[in-house]
Write an enzyme that holds these catalytic residues in place. Structure first.
Site, short mmCIF file in Angstrom:
data_model
loop_
_atom_site.label_atom_id
_atom_site.label_comp_id
_atom_site.label_asym_id
_atom_site.label_seq_id
_atom_site.Cartn_x
_atom_site.Cartn_y
_atom_site.Cartn_z
CG ASP A 41 -2.26 0.74 0.93
OD1 ASP A 41 -2.20 1.99 0.80
OD2 ASP A 41 -3.31 0.09 0.84
CG HIS B 89 -14.51 0.92 -4.78
ND1 HIS B 89 -13.52 0.16 -4.20
CD2 HIS B 89 -14.74 1.95 -3.94
CE1 HIS B 89 -13.16 0.72 -3.05
NE2 HIS B 89 -13.89 1.80 -2.86
C1 LIG Z 1 -10.84 0.80 -0.10
S1 LIG Z 1 -9.20 0.51 0.45
C2 LIG Z 1 -9.13 -1.26 0.41
C3 LIG Z 1 -8.10 -1.80 1.34
C4 LIG Z 1 -8.01 -3.35 1.42
N1 LIG Z 1 -7.75 -3.93 0.12
C5 LIG Z 1 -9.27 -3.94 2.02
O1 LIG Z 1 -10.03 -4.60 1.31
O2 LIG Z 1 -9.51 -3.72 3.21
C6 LIG Z 1 -8.25 0.96 -1.00
C7 LIG Z 1 -6.77 0.93 -0.71
O3 LIG Z 1 -6.05 1.32 -1.87
C8 LIG Z 1 -4.90 2.01 -1.42
N2 LIG Z 1 -4.30 2.82 -2.49
C9 LIG Z 1 -4.81 3.95 -3.06
N3 LIG Z 1 -3.97 4.43 -3.97
C10 LIG Z 1 -2.90 3.58 -3.98
C11 LIG Z 1 -1.70 3.55 -4.74
N4 LIG Z 1 -1.43 4.48 -5.67
N5 LIG Z 1 -0.85 2.54 -4.53
C12 LIG Z 1 -1.11 1.60 -3.59
N6 LIG Z 1 -2.22 1.57 -2.84
C13 LIG Z 1 -3.11 2.56 -3.04
C14 LIG Z 1 -5.44 2.87 -0.31
O4 LIG Z 1 -4.42 3.39 0.53
C15 LIG Z 1 -6.37 1.90 0.40
O5 LIG Z 1 -5.71 1.19 1.42
#
Ligand SMILES: C[S@@+](CC[C@H](N)C(=O)[O-])C[C@H]1O[C@@H](n2cnc3c(N)ncnc32)[C@H](O)[C@@H]1O
Length: 405
Positions: free
Chosen positions: A314, A359
């Protein structure tokens, strides 16, 4: 008073008062309240009918109380629905209620043409509003009026009141309101973003960006403000803690892993059988949990499947703010900072897993994120996209549908 007796007292009061109101309508040959297009626009009771006026007033209070009581305080606090104002604001700004005649159906396509709001966002806005009985979709792809949208179409004063509420008061309150100001600002700006970009293709073309006065999209902005990034990561963990792990565990054949995966229940074709790739060829039992936040999925799966290892990736703020791991999985779950907008550095693992990642990204960004994984994939590797899908409109109770939309 225990909550059970409060619950029953409220329910009995509601039944009593609803009976009084219903009797009044029947005796006076008045139409009953209804969401249908011919339902009464207002429930008016003359002051001379003091008992009925009181019953009506009590019903408004008690039904809301009952709803909050049954939801419980946590759901009551976290379910404040700013999107209700957003969809109403869009209906008002794009003059959707006036865009097609009462008593007729209009396709999303034709409403989009008449109002200038692109079809995808129009569908989102209207289907969300429909969960509050503002418009309905009598058959898929076609919109018709309800009692509420009819009022918006016919009554200029109500329309202007809604306009003032969404564009003056709501925006104005965002300037002075300290509590939840970030969230409040987002609402009106979402419609401004629709007007400005109408079919946005970049995360920075959003109500979030306008509301926060930034050229960044959501995640870029969070990266630029680490405190907010940490708060966001914690909020995601809280959200994830309410999602059971078992459906993810059941959806794929983690026991045979990495040799075979069950096809998703909705897949038209069976998933290609990876048995032809021997476990030796695949070489490891590692799942890369891309955008995995604080790792709730990896931790949950690690507890259920002791042979598997996990790498949770992440953004640095999320990785840096993670809590410590439970002892029983600590040696099988690793974390690393990785921005999925650049090429995947962890190559040759068996599974690249994304839950709830795509999403809130535009399609073009989703394609970019997936393409960034390609150089890391070896033959037989599996990419799993585990996302929330929308139900068919009208197939869930309205409250549930509204939450999803
Ligand atoms: C809705 S959360 C889902 C987290 C996890 N997969 C779960 O199901 O609990 C979306 C995740 O995408 C991560 N994210 C957003 N942009 C990102 C990037 N450019 N690279 C890596 N992770 C990213 C966010 O920090 C967040 O933790």
């Amino acid at each position: 008073m225990s909550s059970t007796s409060h619950l029953l007292t409220l329910a009995q009061n509601i039944l009593h008062n609803a009976s009084l109101l219903d009797q009044y309508h029947t005796t006076n040959h008045l139409p009953s309240p209804s969401f249908e297009i011919d339902g009464p626009a207002q429930i008016t009771i003359p002051p001379s009918e003091a008992d009925v006026v009181a019953a009506h007033s009590a019903l408004l209070t008690e039904t809301r109380q009952l709803n909050r009581l049954v939801a419980g305080p946590v759901s009551g606090l976290v379910s404040t629905n700013l999107e209700d104002v957003v969809s109403l604001h869009a209906i008002s700004r794009f003059r959707i209620a006036q865009s097609f005649p009462l008593g007729q159906e209009a396709s999303f396509e034709s409403i989009s043409r008449r109002t200038g709001l692109n079809r995808v966002d129009l569908e989102r806005v209207l289907r969300h509003a429909m969960t509050s009985h503002i418009f309905c979709e009598p058959r898929i792809g076609f919109v018709a009026h309800t009692a509420a949208s009819r009022v918006l179409a016919e009554n200029e004063l109500v329309r202007d009141f809604v306009g003032v509420m969404c564009e003056e008061k709501f925006k104005g309150s965002a300037c002075v309101q300290a509590f939840g100001a970030d969230a409040v600002r987002r609402g009106p700006k979402t419609v401004d973003a629709l007007v400005r970009w109408n079919g946005a293709k970049d995360p920075s073309e959003s109500g979030f960006s306008l509301g926060h006065g930034t050229n960044n999209g959501l995640y870029a902005e969070l990266q630029a403000h680490p405190g907010r990034g940490k708060r966001w990561a914690n909020a995601m963990s809280q959200f994830a803690s309410r999602i059971p792990i078992q459906p993810v565990a059941d959806a794929y054949d983690w026991v045979c892993f990495p040799r075979r995966f069950k096809p998703a229940p909705f897949a038209k074709e069976p998933a290609p059988d990876a048995c032809s790739f021997s476990q030796a060829l695949l070489g490891d039992s590692t799942v890369v949990d891309v955008g995995g936040g604080h790792g709730p999925v990896s931790i949950g799966l690690a507890k259920l499947f002791p042979r598997l290892r996990f790498i949770v990736q992440d953004l640095p703020e999320a990785i840096g703010s993670r809590p410590s791991l439970p002892d029983d999985v600590a040696d099988r779950v690793d974390f690393m900072a990785y921005d999925f907008l650049v090429e995947q550095p962890v190559r040759g693992k068996s599974v690249y897993f994304f839950r709830a990642v795509f999403h809130n990204w535009p399609d073009a960004s989703c394609v970019r994120i997936l393409r960034n994984q390609v150089p890391a994939l070896r033959p037989g590797a599996t990419v799993i996209v585990n996302e929330t899908l929308l139900h068919e409109p009208g197939s869930l109770p309205p409250e549930q549908e509204r939450q999803r939309r």
